[in-house]
Scaffold this motif. Structure first.
Motif, PDB file in Angstrom:
ATOM      1  N   LEU A 340       0.838  -1.205   0.000  1.00 15.46           N
ATOM      2  CA  LEU A 340       0.000   0.000   0.000  1.00 15.46           C
ATOM      3  C   LEU A 340       0.874   1.257   0.000  1.00 15.46           C
ATOM      4  O   LEU A 340       0.561   2.245  -0.674  1.00 15.46           O
ATOM      5  CB  LEU A 340      -0.937  -0.006   1.212  1.00 15.46           C
ATOM      6  CG  LEU A 340      -2.073  -1.027   1.194  1.00 15.46           C
ATOM      7  CD1 LEU A 340      -2.864  -0.960   2.501  1.00 15.46           C
ATOM      8  CD2 LEU A 340      -3.009  -0.803   0.000  1.00 15.46           C
ATOM      9  N   TYR A 341       1.961   1.213   0.739  1.00 17.25           N
ATOM     10  CA  TYR A 341       2.875   2.357   0.753  1.00 17.25           C
ATOM     11  C   TYR A 341       3.506   2.562  -0.634  1.00 17.25           C
ATOM     12  O   TYR A 341       3.588   3.688  -1.137  1.00 17.25           O
ATOM     13  CB  TYR A 341       3.962   2.148   1.800  1.00 17.25           C
ATOM     14  CG  TYR A 341       4.962   3.289   1.857  1.00 17.25           C
ATOM     15  CD1 TYR A 341       4.755   4.373   2.698  1.00 17.25           C
ATOM     16  CD2 TYR A 341       6.112   3.281   1.055  1.00 17.25           C
ATOM     17  CE1 TYR A 341       5.667   5.437   2.751  1.00 17.25           C
ATOM     18  CE2 TYR A 341       7.022   4.328   1.098  1.00 17.25           C
ATOM     19  CZ  TYR A 341       6.790   5.406   1.943  1.00 17.25           C
ATOM     20  OH  TYR A 341       7.689   6.447   1.971  1.00 17.25           O
ATOM     21  N   CYS A 342       3.942   1.471  -1.248  1.00 18.42           N
ATOM     22  CA  CYS A 342       4.545   1.566  -2.578  1.00 18.42           C
ATOM     23  C   CYS A 342       3.549   2.135  -3.591  1.00 18.42           C
ATOM     24  O   CYS A 342       3.909   2.970  -4.437  1.00 18.42           O
ATOM     25  CB  CYS A 342       5.025   0.197  -3.048  1.00 18.42           C
ATOM     26  SG  CYS A 342       6.387  -0.497  -2.076  1.00 18.42           S
ATOM     27  N   GLN A 343       2.305   1.687  -3.496  1.00 18.52           N
ATOM     28  CA  GLN A 343       1.275   2.186  -4.409  1.00 18.52           C
ATOM     29  C   GLN A 343       1.043   3.681  -4.210  1.00 18.52           C
ATOM     30  O   GLN A 343       0.923   4.433  -5.183  1.00 18.52           O
ATOM     31  CB  GLN A 343      -0.038   1.415  -4.168  1.00 18.52           C
ATOM     32  CG  GLN A 343      -1.146   1.810  -5.117  1.00 18.52           C
ATOM     33  CD  GLN A 343      -2.461   1.104  -4.818  1.00 18.52           C
ATOM     34  OE1 GLN A 343      -3.469   1.405  -5.425  1.00 18.52           O
ATOM     35  NE2 GLN A 343      -2.450   0.166  -3.887  1.00 18.52           N
ATOM     36  N   TRP A 344       1.014   4.107  -2.964  1.00 20.14           N
ATOM     37  CA  TRP A 344       0.863   5.529  -2.675  1.00 20.14           C
ATOM     38  C   TRP A 344       2.060   6.318  -3.209  1.00 20.14           C
ATOM     39  O   TRP A 344       1.906   7.411  -3.745  1.00 20.14           O
ATOM     40  CB  TRP A 344       0.738   5.708  -1.151  1.00 20.14           C
ATOM     41  CG  TRP A 344       0.841   7.122  -0.676  1.00 20.14           C
ATOM     42  CD1 TRP A 344      -0.133   8.083  -0.712  1.00 20.14           C
ATOM     43  CD2 TRP A 344       1.991   7.744  -0.082  1.00 20.14           C
ATOM     44  NE1 TRP A 344       0.337   9.267  -0.179  1.00 20.14           N
ATOM     45  CE2 TRP A 344       1.641   9.086   0.215  1.00 20.14           C
ATOM     46  CE3 TRP A 344       3.279   7.302   0.221  1.00 20.14           C
ATOM     47  CZ2 TRP A 344       2.540   9.978   0.801  1.00 20.14           C
ATOM     48  CZ3 TRP A 344       4.173   8.190   0.803  1.00 20.14           C
ATOM     49  CH2 TRP A 344       3.800   9.514   1.087  1.00 20.14           C
ATOM     50  N   ALA A 345       3.259   5.735  -3.108  1.00 18.10           N
ATOM     51  CA  ALA A 345       4.476   6.421  -3.545  1.00 18.10           C
ATOM     52  C   ALA A 345       4.477   6.704  -5.039  1.00 18.10           C
ATOM     53  O   ALA A 345       5.066   7.699  -5.491  1.00 18.10           O
ATOM     54  CB  ALA A 345       5.706   5.593  -3.173  1.00 18.10           C
ATOM     55  N   VAL A 346       3.811   5.848  -5.829  1.00 20.57           N
ATOM     56  CA  VAL A 346       3.782   6.046  -7.289  1.00 20.57           C
ATOM     57  C   VAL A 346       2.427   6.571  -7.764  1.00 20.57           C
ATOM     58  O   VAL A 346       2.128   6.554  -8.957  1.00 20.57           O
ATOM     59  CB  VAL A 346       4.150   4.748  -8.049  1.00 20.57           C
ATOM     60  CG1 VAL A 346       5.514   4.245  -7.609  1.00 20.57           C
ATOM     61  CG2 VAL A 346       3.082   3.663  -7.870  1.00 20.57           C
ATOM     62  N   SER A 347       1.607   7.034  -6.835  1.00 19.75           N
ATOM     63  CA  SER A 347       0.265   7.520  -7.179  1.00 19.75           C
ATOM     64  C   SER A 347       0.316   8.808  -7.982  1.00 19.75           C
ATOM     65  O   SER A 347       1.356   9.475  -8.087  1.00 19.75           O
ATOM     66  CB  SER A 347      -0.542   7.754  -5.898  1.00 19.75           C
ATOM     67  OG  SER A 347       0.031   8.831  -5.153  1.00 19.75           O
ATOM     68  N   LYS A 348      -0.828   9.186  -8.525  1.00 28.24           N
ATOM     69  CA  LYS A 348      -0.913  10.446  -9.267  1.00 28.24           C
ATOM     70  C   LYS A 348      -0.559  11.625  -8.373  1.00 28.24           C
ATOM     71  O   LYS A 348       0.122  12.567  -8.806  1.00 28.24           O
ATOM     72  CB  LYS A 348      -2.318  10.630  -9.832  1.00 28.24           C
ATOM     73  CG  LYS A 348      -2.506  11.970 -10.539  1.00 28.24           C
ATOM     74  CD  LYS A 348      -3.938  12.173 -11.020  1.00 28.24           C
ATOM     75  CE  LYS A 348      -4.124  13.577 -11.582  1.00 28.24           C
ATOM     76  NZ  LYS A 348      -5.510  13.824 -12.012  1.00 28.24           N
ATOM     77  N   LEU A 349      -1.004  11.581  -7.147  1.00 27.59           N
ATOM     78  CA  LEU A 349      -0.725  12.670  -6.213  1.00 27.59           C
ATOM     79  C   LEU A 349       0.770  12.867  -6.030  1.00 27.59           C
ATOM     80  O   LEU A 349       1.306  13.970  -6.195  1.00 27.59           O
ATOM     81  CB  LEU A 349      -1.384  12.379  -4.867  1.00 27.59           C
ATOM     82  CG  LEU A 349      -1.089  13.376  -3.732  1.00 27.59           C
ATOM     83  CD1 LEU A 349      -1.659  14.745  -4.062  1.00 27.59           C
ATOM     84  CD2 LEU A 349      -1.651  12.858  -2.420  1.00 27.59           C
ATOM     85  N   MET A 350       1.488  11.793  -5.706  1.00 23.86           N
ATOM     86  CA  MET A 350       2.914  11.907  -5.428  1.00 23.86           C
ATOM     87  C   MET A 350       3.725  12.081  -6.705  1.00 23.86           C
ATOM     88  O   MET A 350       4.692  12.855  -6.747  1.00 23.86           O
ATOM     89  CB  MET A 350       3.390  10.680  -4.647  1.00 23.86           C
ATOM     90  CG  MET A 350       2.720  10.534  -3.282  1.00 23.86           C
ATOM     91  SD  MET A 350       2.864  12.006  -2.241  1.00 23.86           S
ATOM     92  CE  MET A 350       4.628  12.006  -1.918  1.00 23.86           C
ATOM     93  N   GLY A 351       3.341  11.376  -7.764  1.00 26.71           N
ATOM     94  CA  GLY A 351       4.044  11.536  -9.036  1.00 26.71           C
ATOM     95  C   GLY A 351       3.860  12.927  -9.608  1.00 26.71           C
ATOM     96  O   GLY A 351       4.788  13.508 -10.180  1.00 26.71           O
ATOM     97  N   GLY A 352       2.657  13.475  -9.448  1.00 22.72           N
ATOM     98  CA  GLY A 352       2.401  14.831  -9.910  1.00 22.72           C
ATOM     99  C   GLY A 352       3.234  15.848  -9.157  1.00 22.72           C
ATOM    100  O   GLY A 352       3.785  16.782  -9.743  1.00 22.72           O
ATOM    101  N   ARG A 353       3.330  15.667  -7.860  1.00 22.04           N
ATOM    102  CA  ARG A 353       4.167  16.577  -7.057  1.00 22.04           C
ATOM    103  C   ARG A 353       5.618  16.513  -7.508  1.00 22.04           C
ATOM    104  O   ARG A 353       6.300  17.531  -7.637  1.00 22.04           O
ATOM    105  CB  ARG A 353       4.071  16.187  -5.582  1.00 22.04           C
ATOM    106  CG  ARG A 353       2.818  16.669  -4.876  1.00 22.04           C
ATOM    107  CD  ARG A 353       2.738  16.095  -3.486  1.00 22.04           C
ATOM    108  NE  ARG A 353       1.690  16.747  -2.690  1.00 22.04           N
ATOM    109  CZ  ARG A 353       1.136  16.216  -1.619  1.00 22.04           C
ATOM    110  NH1 ARG A 353       1.520  15.010  -1.203  1.00 22.04           N
ATOM    111  NH2 ARG A 353       0.203  16.870  -0.953  1.00 22.04           N
ATOM    112  N   LEU A 354       6.093  15.303  -7.735  1.00 19.32           N
ATOM    113  CA  LEU A 354       7.481  15.118  -8.139  1.00 19.32           C
ATOM    114  C   LEU A 354       7.769  15.840  -9.452  1.00 19.32           C
ATOM    115  O   LEU A 354       8.779  16.535  -9.596  1.00 19.32           O
ATOM    116  CB  LEU A 354       7.772  13.619  -8.277  1.00 19.32           C
ATOM    117  CG  LEU A 354       9.220  13.221  -8.552  1.00 19.32           C
ATOM    118  CD1 LEU A 354      10.104  13.552  -7.365  1.00 19.32           C
ATOM    119  CD2 LEU A 354       9.293  11.732  -8.872  1.00 19.32           C
ATOM    120  N   LEU A 355       6.869  15.678 -10.403  1.00 16.30           N
ATOM    121  CA  LEU A 355       7.038  16.321 -11.710  1.00 16.30           C
ATOM    122  C   LEU A 355       6.995  17.834 -11.582  1.00 16.30           C
ATOM    123  O   LEU A 355       7.787  18.557 -12.192  1.00 16.30           O
ATOM    124  CB  LEU A 355       5.945  15.837 -12.659  1.00 16.30           C
ATOM    125  CG  LEU A 355       6.030  16.341 -14.107  1.00 16.30           C
ATOM    126  CD1 LEU A 355       7.239  15.732 -14.813  1.00 16.30           C
ATOM    127  CD2 LEU A 355       4.755  16.001 -14.863  1.00 16.30           C
TER     128      LEU A 355
END
Length: 445
Positions: A340-355
């Protein structure tokens, strides 16, 4: 770095730029996460091992949001890259790692992790609708991401998190002054670099990594463009064939005829310094180095930088690709919670922030192509277009083998030798002869 250090980006300035960007929030709504039973492991505590940098820092900074979503507490350790790589290998080899979730560098560790079986197979979790949001599908990851994350027999041993494509940075002002057209091919790039080189004015047509080991990332981009393959289908080494020789000749010509003095000692930092000071017309390197170029406190070329997908090579159009992922330790007793943590880490929310902060590029196409996410990207649109275009032609920039460090040292030494006049074919042959037994021993171990 010599004269190219004056006014250039220091590590402190780059870190400061990243910290400032980190304060930007994601524009748009959060992903729904509605169908997943996120609370099924509430009360669990996860130990998470992360690499120090934009990705690891982002995950640690927002861990409280994951806890609010799941009820799972997170204890994360963020360690500088080289030390982290050593630490996790020691712990995983022991069979009793102190962490449930681990952040890994694919381009260095993929084969080693697969061979040792250190990560849990996530394939079943991804197919479970109670564990995985419907938007998270294998097909949403770029081909390079899946190649990194999957084992040869198709097991998904991690989730691809952040990718670094090699792109071409170019100084529009220098191009315009000499009326040079943007290079569409590698041959065009060579001609443009020669035209734009003016030592009397202190400007050069091209800059890139000349330092042994570090130069393999740049050399790999050329090797792929010439149709090169690191290994054949049987795992045999292919670094001394005609593709490798021609790629090395281009590397040699660019860095000896059109690059700044002292380039043999340049890593990404020195290359960036030359480019940000307006002393190099082109720079081929990772897309993640872009934010400092637009920082007026670190760059003299703000507003003058062009960002583009690498030119077409003689035999292929390929963006050399490197990246990292996140996985669950096979020895963990909390695999579902860790997933669940890994899924959250690659989610749209976190991936969008990273970008949006320029800290990395998510492997997921749906994030890259999301208009709402794109609105919040602070980099120029050309930068984002280069990212999206590179995803379509991505290829791994290093061989997927256990002794990656030895590959970079041995072949890197051969390539560096050509900058002092050594013959590319001769040097590559010697490197191949030296590296082949190392590779063979690693596969038999």
């Amino acid at each position: 770095m010599g004269e190219f250090s004056r006014g250039g980006p220091t590590r402190r300035r780059i870190l400061a730029s990243g910290a400032a960007a980190a304060g930007l929030g994601l524009i748009g709504s959060r992903p729904a996460f509605a169908a997943v039973d996120w609370k099924r492991h509430a009360g669990t505590t996860l130990e998470v091992n992360l690499i120090k940098g934009p990705r690891g820092d982002l995950l640690q900074r927002h861990a409280a949001e994951f806890t609010a979503l799941t009820g799972i507490k997170v204890s994360s350790e963020v360690i500088p890259e080289q030390q982290q790589r050593q630490k996790i290998v020691i712990e995983l080899t022991s069979g009793r790692p102190s962490f449930d979730v681990v952040h890994l560098s694919y381009h260095v560790q993929k084969r080693q992790f697969d061979k040792a079986g250190w990560l849990a197979d996530l394939s079943g979790f991804i197919k479970d609708p109670n564990l995985t949001d419907s938007a998270l599908r294998e097909a949403d990851f770029s081909s390079a991401g899946l190649q990194y994350a999957k084992t040869p027999n198709g097991e998904m041993r991690s989730l691809p998190m952040s990718v670094d494509y090699f792109i071409l940075y170019w100084n529009k002002e220098l191009f315009q002054k000499k009326n040079v057209a943007f290079p569409e091919t590698f041959d065009d790039m060579m001609r443009a670099a020669e035209t734009l080189t003016d030592p009397k004015a202190g400007t050069y047509g091209f800059v890139g990594r000349g330092l042994r080991n570090a130069n393999m990332a740049l050399w790999g981009a050329f090797f792929l463009a010439y149709g090169g393959r690191f290994l054949d289908d049987k795992g045999n080494l292919l670094i001394d064939g005609p593709e490798a020789v021609e790629a090395t000749k281009l590397y040699q010509r660019l860095l000896t005829k059109t690059a700044p003095p002292g380039v043999v000692g340049f890593n990404w930092m020195e290359s960036m310094a030359a480019f940000t000071q307006g002393r190099a017309a082109m720079w081929l390197d990772g897309v993640g180095w872009a934010p400092p170029l637009e920082d007026p406190n670190a760059s003299r070329v703000v507003g003058k930088v062009g960002y583009a997908v690498v030119p077409k090579g003689p035999k292929d159009h390929a963006a050399a690709t490197y990246g990292d992922g996140i996985g669950v330790a096979a020895a963990s007793t909390k695999k579902e919670a860790a997933y669940l943590y890994c899924q959250w880490a690659v989610s749209k929310l976190m991936g969008g922030r990273l970008l949006q902060i320029g800290g990395g590029v998510p492997f997921r196409d749906s994030i890259l192509n999301d208009a709402e996410v794109q609105q919040g990207v602070k980099m120029p649109r050309e930068w984002l277009d280069s990212v999206i275009g590179s995803a379509k032609i991505s290829k791994l920039g290093l061989p997927v083998v256990v002794p990656v460090a030895e590959f970079r040292d041995i072949v890197g030494s051969a390539v560096t030798a050509t900058l002092s006049g050594a013959d590319p074919a001769t040097e590559l042959k010697k490197a191949a002869e030296q590296y082949r037994p190392i590779l063979e021993r690693s596969e038999k171990a």
